[in-house]
Design a protein around this motif. Structure first.
Motif, PDB file in Angstrom:
ATOM      1  N   ALA A   1      27.499  84.352  94.262  1.00 28.15           N
ATOM      2  CA  ALA A   1      27.101  85.694  94.691  1.00 28.15           C
ATOM      3  C   ALA A   1      28.081  86.755  94.201  1.00 28.15           C
ATOM      4  CB  ALA A   1      26.983  85.744  96.215  1.00 28.15           C
ATOM      5  N   VAL A   2      29.370  86.496  94.349  1.00 26.95           N
ATOM      6  CA  VAL A   2      30.376  87.465  93.905  1.00 26.95           C
ATOM      7  C   VAL A   2      30.399  87.535  92.383  1.00 26.95           C
ATOM      8  CG1 VAL A   2      32.844  87.998  93.878  1.00 26.95           C
ATOM      9  CG2 VAL A   2      31.762  87.240  95.999  1.00 26.95           C
TER      10      VAL A   2
ATOM     11  N   ARG B   1      28.123  90.087  90.907  1.00 33.22           N
ATOM     12  CA  ARG B   1      28.404  91.511  91.152  1.00 33.22           C
ATOM     13  C   ARG B   1      29.066  92.136  89.918  1.00 33.22           C
ATOM     14  NH1 ARG B   1      30.873  91.673  97.307  1.00 33.22           N
ATOM     15  NH2 ARG B   1      29.214  90.467  98.280  1.00 33.22           N
ATOM     16  N   PRO B   2      29.053  93.464  89.853  1.00 32.38           N
ATOM     17  CA  PRO B   2      29.713  94.150  88.731  1.00 32.38           C
ATOM     18  C   PRO B   2      31.209  93.814  88.696  1.00 32.38           C
ATOM     19  CG  PRO B   2      28.364  95.684  89.996  1.00 32.38           C
ATOM     20  CD  PRO B   2      28.400  94.398  90.767  1.00 32.38           C
ATOM     21  N   ARG B   3      31.764  93.801  87.501  1.00 38.94           N
ATOM     22  CA  ARG B   3      33.176  93.450  87.311  1.00 38.94           C
ATOM     23  C   ARG B   3      34.096  94.335  88.155  1.00 38.94           C
ATOM     24  NH1 ARG B   3      36.643  89.421  85.312  1.00 38.94           N
ATOM     25  NH2 ARG B   3      38.644  90.429  85.051  1.00 38.94           N
TER      26      ARG B   3
ATOM     27  N   GLU C   1      33.582  95.674  91.056  1.00 38.03           N
ATOM     28  CA  GLU C   1      33.564  95.216  92.439  1.00 38.03           C
ATOM     29  C   GLU C   1      34.325  93.896  92.580  1.00 38.03           C
ATOM     30  OE1 GLU C   1      30.489  94.370  96.109  1.00 38.03           O
ATOM     31  OE2 GLU C   1      29.731  95.250  94.250  1.00 38.03           O
ATOM     32  N   GLN C   2      34.197  93.026  91.594  1.00 39.43           N
ATOM     33  CA  GLN C   2      34.955  91.768  91.600  1.00 39.43           C
ATOM     34  C   GLN C   2      36.461  92.061  91.590  1.00 39.43           C
ATOM     35  OE1 GLN C   2      33.731  89.258  88.357  1.00 39.43           O
ATOM     36  NE2 GLN C   2      31.582  89.341  88.941  1.00 39.43           N
TER      37      GLN C   2
ATOM     38  N   GLU D   1      33.856  92.583 104.558  1.00 38.24           N
ATOM     39  CA  GLU D   1      32.781  93.397 103.987  1.00 38.24           C
ATOM     40  C   GLU D   1      31.640  93.589 104.972  1.00 38.24           C
ATOM     41  OE1 GLU D   1      32.440  93.063  99.290  1.00 38.24           O
ATOM     42  OE2 GLU D   1      31.478  91.441 100.386  1.00 38.24           O
TER      43      GLU D   1
END
Length: 71
Positions: free
Chosen positions: A20-21, A24-26, A28-29, A69
């Protein structure tokens, strides 16, 4: 062991969260990985766990970051 903080963070996650992570966009990672590193550095309980089992400490910090989160 990967040097990239995002790779290390992803490695600390359980498979479902890793996927899931990873989707996500880089940016946000990177934000999550930075929060994870801060959690590892700041929490004295994790310091003790890190002495016993570094992977367990990293996994616990990752759970805390992702749990934050949803708070």
């Amino acid at each position: 062991m990967p040097k990239d903080p995002v790779e290390r963070f992803l490695a600390a996650l359980d498979p479902d969260h890793r996927e899931a992570v990873g989707a996500r966009p880089r940016e946000e990672q990177e934000r999550l990985a930075a929060a994870w590193e801060r959690e590892l550095e700041a929490d004295t309980e994790l310091d003790t766990l890190d002495e016993l089992s570094p992977p367990a400490a990293e996994a616990e910090a990752a759970r805390r970051v992702l749990g934050g989160e949803t708070d």
